[in-house]
Scaffold this motif. Sequence first.
Motif, PDB file in Angstrom:
ATOM      1  N   VAL A   9       0.642  -1.292  -0.432  1.00 50.22           N
ATOM      2  CA  VAL A   9      -0.415  -0.356  -0.131  1.00 50.22           C
ATOM      3  C   VAL A   9       0.667   1.496  -0.167  1.00 50.22           C
ATOM      4  CG1 VAL A   9      -2.364  -1.471   1.047  1.00 50.22           C
ATOM      5  CG2 VAL A   9      -0.359   0.148   2.119  1.00 50.22           C
ATOM      6  N   TYR A  10       0.245   2.221  -0.602  1.00 50.25           N
ATOM      7  CA  TYR A  10       0.830   3.315  -0.381  1.00 50.25           C
ATOM      8  C   TYR A  10       0.086   4.991   0.172  1.00 50.25           C
ATOM      9  CZ  TYR A  10       2.865   7.744  -2.224  1.00 50.25           C
ATOM     10  OH  TYR A  10       3.820   8.371  -2.761  1.00 50.25           O
ATOM     11  N   ALA A  11       0.868   5.315   1.102  1.00 44.46           N
ATOM     12  CA  ALA A  11       0.053   6.268   1.732  1.00 44.46           C
ATOM     13  C   ALA A  11      -0.998   7.232   1.635  1.00 44.46           C
ATOM     14  CB  ALA A  11       1.073   7.264   2.727  1.00 44.46           C
ATOM     15  N   ASP A  15      -5.576  10.227   1.587  1.00 47.36           N
ATOM     16  CA  ASP A  15      -6.401  10.997   0.966  1.00 47.36           C
ATOM     17  C   ASP A  15      -7.110  10.692   0.144  1.00 47.36           C
ATOM     18  OD1 ASP A  15      -4.151  12.713   2.327  1.00 47.36           O
ATOM     19  OD2 ASP A  15      -3.458  12.431   0.057  1.00 47.36           O
ATOM     20  N   LEU A  16      -6.908   9.826  -0.654  1.00 50.21           N
ATOM     21  CA  LEU A  16      -8.484   9.093  -1.904  1.00 50.21           C
ATOM     22  C   LEU A  16      -9.588   8.643  -0.498  1.00 50.21           C
ATOM     23  CD1 LEU A  16      -9.278   8.583  -4.198  1.00 50.21           C
ATOM     24  CD2 LEU A  16      -8.352   5.298  -3.606  1.00 50.21           C
ATOM     25  N   LYS A  17      -9.324   8.258   0.651  1.00 50.12           N
ATOM     26  CA  LYS A  17     -10.194   7.955   0.905  1.00 50.12           C
ATOM     27  C   LYS A  17     -11.259   8.844   2.015  1.00 50.12           C
ATOM     28  CE  LYS A  17     -11.349   5.292   5.092  1.00 50.12           C
ATOM     29  NZ  LYS A  17     -10.931   3.918   6.586  1.00 50.12           N
ATOM     30  N   ASP A  23     -10.061   9.216  -7.746  1.00 44.16           N
ATOM     31  CA  ASP A  23      -9.380   7.868  -8.239  1.00 44.16           C
ATOM     32  C   ASP A  23      -8.224   7.963  -9.511  1.00 44.16           C
ATOM     33  OD1 ASP A  23     -11.514   7.081  -6.572  1.00 44.16           O
ATOM     34  OD2 ASP A  23     -12.294   6.177  -8.119  1.00 44.16           O
ATOM     35  N   GLU A  24      -8.119   8.641 -10.307  1.00 45.59           N
ATOM     36  CA  GLU A  24      -7.472   9.808 -11.567  1.00 45.59           C
ATOM     37  C   GLU A  24      -5.874   9.857 -10.768  1.00 45.59           C
ATOM     38  OE1 GLU A  24      -9.033  11.332 -14.279  1.00 45.59           O
ATOM     39  OE2 GLU A  24     -10.764   9.863 -14.823  1.00 45.59           O
ATOM     40  N   GLU A  25      -6.501  10.641  -9.829  1.00 45.02           N
ATOM     41  CA  GLU A  25      -5.019  11.186  -9.668  1.00 45.02           C
ATOM     42  C   GLU A  25      -4.345   9.764  -7.952  1.00 45.02           C
ATOM     43  OE1 GLU A  25      -1.784  13.629  -8.849  1.00 45.02           O
ATOM     44  OE2 GLU A  25      -3.094  13.837  -9.824  1.00 45.02           O
ATOM     45  N   ALA A  26      -4.847   9.478  -7.359  1.00 41.90           N
ATOM     46  CA  ALA A  26      -4.096   8.587  -7.250  1.00 41.90           C
ATOM     47  C   ALA A  26      -3.733   7.439  -7.706  1.00 41.90           C
ATOM     48  CB  ALA A  26      -5.434   7.963  -5.860  1.00 41.90           C
ATOM     49  N   ILE A  27      -4.524   6.911  -8.900  1.00 39.55           N
ATOM     50  CA  ILE A  27      -3.432   6.136 -10.283  1.00 39.55           C
ATOM     51  C   ILE A  27      -2.273   6.405  -9.916  1.00 39.55           C
ATOM     52  CG2 ILE A  27      -3.583   4.750 -12.157  1.00 39.55           C
ATOM     53  CD1 ILE A  27      -6.965   3.929 -11.056  1.00 39.55           C
ATOM     54  N   LYS A  28      -2.334   7.828 -10.481  1.00 39.45           N
ATOM     55  CA  LYS A  28      -0.941   8.649 -10.956  1.00 39.45           C
ATOM     56  C   LYS A  28       0.133   8.652  -9.764  1.00 39.45           C
ATOM     57  CE  LYS A  28      -3.323  11.391 -14.099  1.00 39.45           C
ATOM     58  NZ  LYS A  28      -3.245  13.089 -14.527  1.00 39.45           N
ATOM     59  N   LEU A  30       0.258   7.147  -7.169  1.00 38.23           N
ATOM     60  CA  LEU A  30       0.853   5.104  -6.605  1.00 38.23           C
ATOM     61  C   LEU A  30       1.172   4.783  -8.052  1.00 38.23           C
ATOM     62  CD1 LEU A  30      -2.257   3.915  -5.698  1.00 38.23           C
ATOM     63  CD2 LEU A  30      -0.726   4.624  -4.656  1.00 38.23           C
ATOM     64  N   GLU A  31       1.441   4.833  -9.390  1.00 39.92           N
ATOM     65  CA  GLU A  31       2.134   4.479 -10.650  1.00 39.92           C
ATOM     66  C   GLU A  31       3.457   4.406 -10.319  1.00 39.92           C
ATOM     67  OE1 GLU A  31      -0.035   5.385 -14.198  1.00 39.92           O
ATOM     68  OE2 GLU A  31      -0.820   3.076 -13.866  1.00 39.92           O
ATOM     69  N   ARG A  32       4.097   6.260  -9.550  1.00 37.77           N
ATOM     70  CA  ARG A  32       5.456   6.620  -9.524  1.00 37.77           C
ATOM     71  C   ARG A  32       5.949   7.206  -7.960  1.00 37.77           C
ATOM     72  NH1 ARG A  32       2.246  11.600 -10.870  1.00 37.77           N
ATOM     73  NH2 ARG A  32       1.967  13.072  -8.331  1.00 37.77           N
ATOM     74  N   SER A  33       5.872   5.883  -7.283  1.00 43.75           N
ATOM     75  CA  SER A  33       5.813   6.059  -5.672  1.00 43.75           C
ATOM     76  C   SER A  33       6.698   4.785  -5.720  1.00 43.75           C
ATOM     77  CB  SER A  33       4.529   5.663  -5.184  1.00 43.75           C
ATOM     78  OG  SER A  33       5.279   5.237  -4.040  1.00 43.75           O
ATOM     79  N   PRO A  34       8.603   5.792  -5.265  1.00 50.19           N
ATOM     80  CA  PRO A  34       9.426   4.964  -5.111  1.00 50.19           C
ATOM     81  C   PRO A  34       8.952   3.657  -3.676  1.00 50.19           C
ATOM     82  CG  PRO A  34       9.170   7.060  -4.179  1.00 50.19           C
ATOM     83  CD  PRO A  34       8.103   7.294  -4.941  1.00 50.19           C
ATOM     84  N   CYS A  35       8.065   4.129  -2.411  1.00 52.03           N
ATOM     85  CA  CYS A  35       8.092   3.954  -1.244  1.00 52.03           C
ATOM     86  C   CYS A  35       6.700   3.123  -1.249  1.00 52.03           C
ATOM     87  CB  CYS A  35       8.587   4.256  -0.297  1.00 52.03           C
ATOM     88  SG  CYS A  35      10.319   4.768  -0.070  1.00 52.03           S
ATOM     89  N   TRP A  36       6.592   1.690  -0.688  1.00 53.00           N
ATOM     90  CA  TRP A  36       5.619   1.140  -1.417  1.00 53.00           C
ATOM     91  C   TRP A  36       5.953   0.423   0.518  1.00 53.00           C
ATOM     92  CZ3 TRP A  36       1.079   0.339  -3.745  1.00 53.00           C
ATOM     93  CH2 TRP A  36       1.487   1.420  -5.804  1.00 53.00           C
ATOM     94  N   VAL A  37       4.730   0.748   1.630  1.00 48.99           N
ATOM     95  CA  VAL A  37       4.432  -0.679   3.152  1.00 48.99           C
ATOM     96  C   VAL A  37       3.812  -1.426   2.601  1.00 48.99           C
ATOM     97  CG1 VAL A  37       3.749  -0.696   4.897  1.00 48.99           C
ATOM     98  CG2 VAL A  37       3.837   1.349   4.387  1.00 48.99           C
ATOM     99  N   TRP A  38       5.256  -3.160   2.527  1.00 50.34           N
ATOM    100  CA  TRP A  38       4.791  -4.522   2.456  1.00 50.34           C
ATOM    101  C   TRP A  38       3.889  -4.499   3.637  1.00 50.34           C
ATOM    102  CZ3 TRP A  38       5.045  -6.578  -1.980  1.00 50.34           C
ATOM    103  CH2 TRP A  38       5.342  -6.063  -2.954  1.00 50.34           C
TER     104      TRP A  38
END
Length: 92
Positions: A9-11, A15-17, A23-28, A30-38
């Motif tokens: 997941v990504y932080a 903001d989306l919630k 939704d479109e901005e969240a996807i953009k 997420l696609e370029r995010s360098p850090c995810w919490v697994w």
Amino acid sequence: MEQLQLDEVYAVLRDLKASEISDEEAIKRLERSPCWVWTAMDPKRKLLVVVDVGSRTLAMAQRVVHQVTQVLGQDCVLLFLTDGFKEYRRPS
């Protein structure tokens, strides 16, 4: 333990919630995010087995799976299903 769910997941989801972004901005983002919490979690007990931070790549997915096997033991039979993210595929 019958089931273990692995997810990344990504932080930006916060903001989306909160309806602060679309939704479109969240996807953009997420696609370029360098850090995810697994996470790897038992959904019935809500027990976190593994938490790690890293990129959304095959190497990171393998790292988390390795951590899961270290916690659960080598005798545990695991079945992994994916959302089909292209980075999780092994090169031919």
